[in-house]
Design a protein around this motif. Structure first.
Motif, PDB file in Angstrom:
ATOM      1  N   ARG A 177       6.781  -7.009  -6.897  1.00 18.28           N
ATOM      2  CA  ARG A 177       6.439  -6.324  -8.140  1.00 18.28           C
ATOM      3  C   ARG A 177       4.958  -5.957  -8.161  1.00 18.28           C
ATOM      4  NH1 ARG A 177       8.388  -8.999 -13.543  1.00 18.28           N
ATOM      5  NH2 ARG A 177       7.568  -7.082 -14.414  1.00 18.28           N
ATOM      6  N   GLN A 178       4.118  -6.852  -7.580  1.00 18.44           N
ATOM      7  CA  GLN A 178       2.685  -6.539  -7.498  1.00 18.44           C
ATOM      8  C   GLN A 178       2.476  -5.261  -6.700  1.00 18.44           C
ATOM      9  OE1 GLN A 178       0.113  -9.636  -6.177  1.00 18.44           O
ATOM     10  NE2 GLN A 178       0.654 -11.034  -7.812  1.00 18.44           N
ATOM     11  N   LEU A 179       3.142  -5.196  -5.521  1.00 13.99           N
ATOM     12  CA  LEU A 179       2.996  -4.015  -4.676  1.00 13.99           C
ATOM     13  C   LEU A 179       3.499  -2.773  -5.404  1.00 13.99           C
ATOM     14  CD1 LEU A 179       3.956  -5.361  -1.145  1.00 13.99           C
ATOM     15  CD2 LEU A 179       1.719  -4.591  -1.950  1.00 13.99           C
ATOM     16  N   GLY A 180       4.615  -2.926  -6.141  1.00 12.12           N
ATOM     17  CA  GLY A 180       5.161  -1.808  -6.902  1.00 12.12           C
ATOM     18  C   GLY A 180       4.157  -1.303  -7.928  1.00 12.12           C
ATOM     19  N   LEU A 181       3.523  -2.264  -8.626  1.00 16.02           N
ATOM     20  CA  LEU A 181       2.549  -1.889  -9.650  1.00 16.02           C
ATOM     21  C   LEU A 181       1.352  -1.165  -9.045  1.00 16.02           C
ATOM     22  CD1 LEU A 181       2.669  -5.041 -11.888  1.00 16.02           C
ATOM     23  CD2 LEU A 181       2.787  -2.700 -12.715  1.00 16.02           C
ATOM     24  N   ILE A 182       0.917  -1.677  -7.877  1.00 17.86           N
ATOM     25  CA  ILE A 182      -0.237  -1.060  -7.221  1.00 17.86           C
ATOM     26  C   ILE A 182       0.122   0.369  -6.797  1.00 17.86           C
ATOM     27  CG2 ILE A 182      -1.700  -1.184  -5.158  1.00 17.86           C
ATOM     28  CD1 ILE A 182      -1.499  -4.294  -5.493  1.00 17.86           C
ATOM     29  N   LEU A 183       1.333   0.527  -6.295  1.00 15.82           N
ATOM     30  CA  LEU A 183       1.815   1.855  -5.907  1.00 15.82           C
ATOM     31  C   LEU A 183       1.832   2.782  -7.123  1.00 15.82           C
ATOM     32  CD1 LEU A 183       2.885   2.920  -3.164  1.00 15.82           C
ATOM     33  CD2 LEU A 183       5.175   2.718  -4.119  1.00 15.82           C
ATOM     34  N   LEU A 184       2.333   2.254  -8.226  1.00 21.51           N
ATOM     35  CA  LEU A 184       2.404   3.036  -9.461  1.00 21.51           C
ATOM     36  C   LEU A 184       1.012   3.490  -9.893  1.00 21.51           C
ATOM     37  CD1 LEU A 184       4.334   3.916 -11.810  1.00 21.51           C
ATOM     38  CD2 LEU A 184       3.565   1.866 -12.992  1.00 21.51           C
ATOM     39  N   MET A 185       0.035   2.554  -9.833  1.00 18.63           N
ATOM     40  CA  MET A 185      -1.333   2.911 -10.211  1.00 18.63           C
ATOM     41  C   MET A 185      -1.875   3.989  -9.287  1.00 18.63           C
ATOM     42  SD  MET A 185      -1.757   1.281 -12.837  1.00 18.63           S
ATOM     43  CE  MET A 185      -3.253   2.225 -13.036  1.00 18.63           C
ATOM     44  N   GLY A 186      -1.507   3.903  -8.002  1.00 18.50           N
ATOM     45  CA  GLY A 186      -1.924   4.922  -7.042  1.00 18.50           C
ATOM     46  C   GLY A 186      -1.390   6.283  -7.444  1.00 18.50           C
ATOM     47  N   ILE A 187      -0.136   6.307  -7.871  1.00 15.45           N
ATOM     48  CA  ILE A 187       0.470   7.578  -8.284  1.00 15.45           C
ATOM     49  C   ILE A 187      -0.231   8.113  -9.538  1.00 15.45           C
ATOM     50  CG2 ILE A 187       2.593   8.643  -9.155  1.00 15.45           C
ATOM     51  CD1 ILE A 187       4.117   6.618  -7.355  1.00 15.45           C
ATOM     52  N   VAL A 188      -0.525   7.192 -10.477  1.00 14.02           N
ATOM     53  CA  VAL A 188      -1.247   7.605 -11.692  1.00 14.02           C
ATOM     54  C   VAL A 188      -2.593   8.223 -11.319  1.00 14.02           C
ATOM     55  CG1 VAL A 188      -2.397   6.755 -13.773  1.00 14.02           C
ATOM     56  CG2 VAL A 188      -0.112   5.937 -13.190  1.00 14.02           C
ATOM     57  N   LEU A 189      -3.297   7.571 -10.403  1.00 10.28           N
ATOM     58  CA  LEU A 189      -4.614   8.073  -9.986  1.00 10.28           C
ATOM     59  C   LEU A 189      -4.472   9.463  -9.375  1.00 10.28           C
ATOM     60  CD1 LEU A 189      -7.645   7.775  -9.416  1.00 10.28           C
ATOM     61  CD2 LEU A 189      -7.074   6.601  -7.301  1.00 10.28           C
ATOM     62  N   LEU A 190      -3.515   9.621  -8.454  1.00  6.46           N
ATOM     63  CA  LEU A 190      -3.347  10.913  -7.793  1.00  6.46           C
ATOM     64  C   LEU A 190      -2.980  12.002  -8.799  1.00  6.46           C
ATOM     65  CD1 LEU A 190      -1.606   9.998  -4.421  1.00  6.46           C
ATOM     66  CD2 LEU A 190      -3.960  10.764  -4.821  1.00  6.46           C
ATOM     67  N   PRO A 197      -4.666 -12.382 -15.923  1.00  3.69           N
ATOM     68  CA  PRO A 197      -5.987 -12.480 -15.311  1.00  3.69           C
ATOM     69  C   PRO A 197      -6.017 -12.676 -13.790  1.00  3.69           C
ATOM     70  CG  PRO A 197      -5.425 -14.514 -16.419  1.00  3.69           C
ATOM     71  CD  PRO A 197      -4.229 -13.616 -16.541  1.00  3.69           C
ATOM     72  N   ASP A 198      -4.864 -12.599 -13.116  1.00  8.45           N
ATOM     73  CA  ASP A 198      -4.889 -12.853 -11.669  1.00  8.45           C
ATOM     74  C   ASP A 198      -5.588 -11.705 -10.923  1.00  8.45           C
ATOM     75  OD1 ASP A 198      -4.438 -13.321  -9.017  1.00  8.45           O
ATOM     76  OD2 ASP A 198      -2.363 -13.954  -9.272  1.00  8.45           O
ATOM     77  N   HIS A 199      -6.712 -12.036 -10.292  1.00 11.34           N
ATOM     78  CA  HIS A 199      -7.519 -10.987  -9.654  1.00 11.34           C
ATOM     79  C   HIS A 199      -6.861 -10.360  -8.438  1.00 11.34           C
ATOM     80  CE1 HIS A 199     -10.618 -12.793 -12.154  1.00 11.34           C
ATOM     81  NE2 HIS A 199     -11.141 -11.609 -12.145  1.00 11.34           N
ATOM     82  N   ARG A 200      -5.875 -11.042  -7.860  1.00 13.17           N
ATOM     83  CA  ARG A 200      -5.232 -10.450  -6.690  1.00 13.17           C
ATOM     84  C   ARG A 200      -4.468  -9.189  -7.100  1.00 13.17           C
ATOM     85  NH1 ARG A 200      -2.573 -15.939  -4.798  1.00 13.17           N
ATOM     86  NH2 ARG A 200      -2.271 -15.953  -7.045  1.00 13.17           N
ATOM     87  N   LEU A 201      -4.130  -9.114  -8.372  1.00 16.59           N
ATOM     88  CA  LEU A 201      -3.512  -7.902  -8.906  1.00 16.59           C
ATOM     89  C   LEU A 201      -4.534  -7.073  -9.685  1.00 16.59           C
ATOM     90  CD1 LEU A 201      -0.978  -6.267  -9.316  1.00 16.59           C
ATOM     91  CD2 LEU A 201      -0.343  -7.748 -11.194  1.00 16.59           C
ATOM     92  N   LEU A 202      -5.416  -7.788 -10.401  1.00 20.17           N
ATOM     93  CA  LEU A 202      -6.388  -7.122 -11.274  1.00 20.17           C
ATOM     94  C   LEU A 202      -7.359  -6.248 -10.483  1.00 20.17           C
ATOM     95  CD1 LEU A 202      -6.885  -7.184 -14.298  1.00 20.17           C
ATOM     96  CD2 LEU A 202      -8.548  -8.994 -13.951  1.00 20.17           C
ATOM     97  N   VAL A 203      -7.794  -6.735  -9.312  1.00 11.55           N
ATOM     98  CA  VAL A 203      -8.772  -5.970  -8.531  1.00 11.55           C
ATOM     99  C   VAL A 203      -8.199  -4.631  -8.055  1.00 11.55           C
ATOM    100  CG1 VAL A 203     -10.070  -5.953  -6.353  1.00 11.55           C
ATOM    101  CG2 VAL A 203     -10.270  -7.892  -7.909  1.00 11.55           C
ATOM    102  N   PRO A 204      -7.037  -4.620  -7.369  1.00 11.79           N
ATOM    103  CA  PRO A 204      -6.515  -3.298  -6.985  1.00 11.79           C
ATOM    104  C   PRO A 204      -6.142  -2.439  -8.186  1.00 11.79           C
ATOM    105  CG  PRO A 204      -5.010  -5.053  -6.311  1.00 11.79           C
ATOM    106  CD  PRO A 204      -6.251  -5.708  -6.787  1.00 11.79           C
ATOM    107  N   ALA A 205      -5.637  -3.055  -9.264  1.00 10.56           N
ATOM    108  CA  ALA A 205      -5.256  -2.269 -10.441  1.00 10.56           C
ATOM    109  C   ALA A 205      -6.479  -1.603 -11.060  1.00 10.56           C
ATOM    110  CB  ALA A 205      -4.563  -3.162 -11.467  1.00 10.56           C
TER     111      ALA A 205
END
Lengths: 293, 332
Positions: free
Chosen positions: B11-24, B277-285
């Protein structure tokens, strides 16, 4: 397991003030309790063992190796410490907080493996907080938070467990639960447990050896029966304290005695065969208002 | 997986992917929009390099694309800067602009510019020196006073005012007449950099990488200095690496786009509320989401005024300052 701690002539200063003075002590594979009045340096002694404060002189050795030679991460796999209540700044869930105890075992990017989840689940079961997993740590009660931090300390799978007043926020049932748990783990896993406590009854019933720290000095050290005696406790705490043998072998009851009972107690003590706590009532400062009693 | 951990690895990877799509998508929207109206097909053709040499292609590659790249990198850097300062200081209100770090970098940069130094290494180095100096000052102020939380923020405000005064002083002493440009720069403006100077942004990439690698120690630092040490973190060393990385990022962004405030407050706050608050997700997000946020703010700054455009710092401050006040209310 059963990692020995050797403290030699340890002196610690805060801003030039000596908080620990020339403390020498070795502890190994036992349930060791440190008691003493407020400001005696008990917490500082635990912090010195955990490497949180530096020695002004003397040294602490863990498993025969000076503390400063231990890499931080390796030390975190060997020693874990439950500090006095502290409030979390950002809201992790209970499960995430306990899981953080696995930190020293994780790689650079820090992703947990199955084993880490297994150990965490076990620690939460042992401390009775499995049902709280999804709650945020800033939304649980003081007693629950205390058990969260105890679970986190267990997650580090240490061989030395340092507890700073672990039961102060707990109700009697949870006090016994946690103390029984620590005591059982201590025996099963051959842990070295050092606990600082103001709860003299817990010290008496769970501690194998007890030390009294006062003004930064080690004033008494010995078995629970020897150290926890009325005269010694009364002298060091500066108030009348009564110690009785409990109805069951090995059980002890330690009671601080309010002034209004202290004089009558001193008279009655010999008849009821409790250990006399004060030589004469006059040893203790008594406010005028109690004189009439 | 453990019940109570908010996001599994997948789910973390999915969220990061989603944020990538939002950015693009925000980048694409920003590239498609501008004062000269280009058709969608023109933009796409120019983007894939089909009609090189046309006016559309020039507008795109010389103006819009560099601006979007700068906006995305600046948003990412400032958000990450906020994340780092908030974790180390355990204060959700900490942010490079509020702490005066950006102001320090700006003073250094102006001093360097007025001294006639080149952008790299001269001005960049003087900006970094300025930011590190204010960083040191802010930390000294906050550790030497009783109420850390308040003194940190008050110290930052004072440092900011001082830096603002210093910048004005330097400008008026130099007699250079670029006041309008400099004023825009002080309010944060992404239109001034020009494509030729964007190479400086490469310097932020190693900083992103370092901060991402230190996401786990950042988590433990939320437990306080002693808490982190007990979990096996060399707090002094780790904090130093993180703070210097954050300062380098912020200095680079300040050199290129001036003072853009509150991005480091708004973006981490939103993601912390949603993701925890988990930075392993917060930092890439924050990296991806912060980029998208500033790209969109800049888009608003270009589109909203009937003629001309706003400095992007105006937009971020209008969103950020009210949020800051709300957070302060909640924190009490």
């Amino acid at each position: 397991m059963g990692c020995p701690i050797a403290i030699r002539n340890l002196t610690v200063r805060y801003d030039g003030r000596e908080v620990l003075r020339d403390v020498t002590l070795s502890v190994k594979n036992e349930f060791f309790v440190i008691i003493g009045p407020n400001g005696a340096g008990k917490t500082t002694l635990l912090k010195a063992i955990a490497g949180l404060v530096d020695a002004a002189s003397g040294c602490v050795e863990i498993a025969g190796k000076p503390l400063q030679d231990w890499p931080r991460r390796k030390l975190a796999k060997t020693i874990s410490m439950v500090q006095q209540r502290r409030s979390p700044a950002f809201a992790f869930t209970v499960a995430e907080t306990v899981l953080m105890g696995r930190s020293p075992y994780l790689g650079l990017l820090g992703h947990e493996r199955e084993e880490d989840y297994r150990i965490t689940t076990k620690a939460m079961e042992l401390t009775g907080i499995s049902h709280l997993g999804q709650r945020r740590v800033d939304q649980v009660s003081g007693g629950e938070l205390q058990r969260v931090f105890i679970a986190r300390a267990l997650c580090q799978t240490p061989s030395i467990l340092l507890l700073d007043e672990p039961t102060s926020a707990l109700d009697p049932a949870h006090q016994l639960h946690i103390m029984d748990l620590v005591s059982r783990l201590q025996k099963q896993e051959e842990l070295t447990v050092i606990m600082v406590s103001h709860d003299l009854n817990m010290a008496a019933m769970y501690g194998k050896r007890v030390a009294i720290l006062k003004d930064g000095r080690l004033e008494a050290l010995g078995s629970a029966e020897d150290v926890l005696n009325g005269a010694v406790l009364s002298r060091h705490y500066g108030c009348p304290i009564m110690v009785e043998k409990g109805p069951v072998k090995g059980m002890m009851r330690v009671t601080p005695v309010p002034n209004k009972y202290a004089r009558r107690l001193a008279g009655a003590a010999t008849q009821v065969k409790v250990q006399v706590t004060c030589h004469t009532p006059g040893d203790y400062p008594m406010p005028d208002s109690t004189l009439g009693n | 997986m453990l019940a109570g951990c908010r996001f599994s690895r997948t789910r973390q990877l999915g969220l990061i992917l989603l944020m990538g799509i939002v950015l693009l998508s925000s980048c694409l929207a920003a590239i498609l929009t501008g004062s000269s109206h280009l058709a969608f097909s023109q933009v796409i053709k120019a983007l894939v390099g089909l009609d090189a040499g046309t006016a559309a292609s020039t507008i795109l590659w010389k103006i819009r694309v560099p601006r979007v790249i700068l906006a995305a990198t600046a948003g990412a850097s400032l958000s990450l800067g906020g994340v780092v300062f908030q974790a180390i200081l355990r204060n959700p209100l900490a942010e490079p602009y509020i702490l005066g770090i950006s102001g320090g970098a700006a003073s250094g940069a102006i001093a360097g510019m007025l001294a006639g130094l080149s952008l790299f290494p001269g001005v960049s180095a003087s900006a970094l020196a300025g930011s590190l100096f204010t960083l040191f000052l802010t930390f000294t102020i906050s550790t030497k006073t009783a109420n850390r939380r308040d003194s940190l923020l008050l110290g930052g405000v004072m440092i900011n005012s001082f830096c603002g005064a210093l910048i004005m002083f330097l400008i008026s002493m130099s007699g250079k007449s670029e006041i309008h440009r400099i004023l825009f720069w002080l309010m944060g403006d992404l239109g001034l950099a020009g494509s030729a100077r964007l190479y400086l942004l490469l310097g932020t990439i190693p900083c992103f990488f370092v901060i991402y690698c230190l996401a786990r120690p950042l988590n433990t630092m939320l437990m306080g200095r002693e808490g982190a040490i007990l979990l096996g973190i060399d707090v002094k060393k780790t904090s130093a690496i993180l703070l210097v990385s954050a300062s380098i990022m912020v200095s680079i962004i300040v050199c290129l786009s001036g003072l853009i405030g509150f991005v480091g407050l708004v973006v981490p706050h939103i993601f912390r509320t949603v993701l925890g608050p988990d930075h392993r997700l917060l930092v890439p997000a924050c990296l991806l989401g912060g980029g998208a946020y500033l790209v969109l703010c800049d888009l608003a700054a270009r589109v909203l005024p009937s003629n001309g455009e706003l400095p992007v710092g105006v937009v971020t401050a209008m969103i950020g300052a009210p949020l800051f006040i709300i957070l302060m209310w909640k924190g009490k």
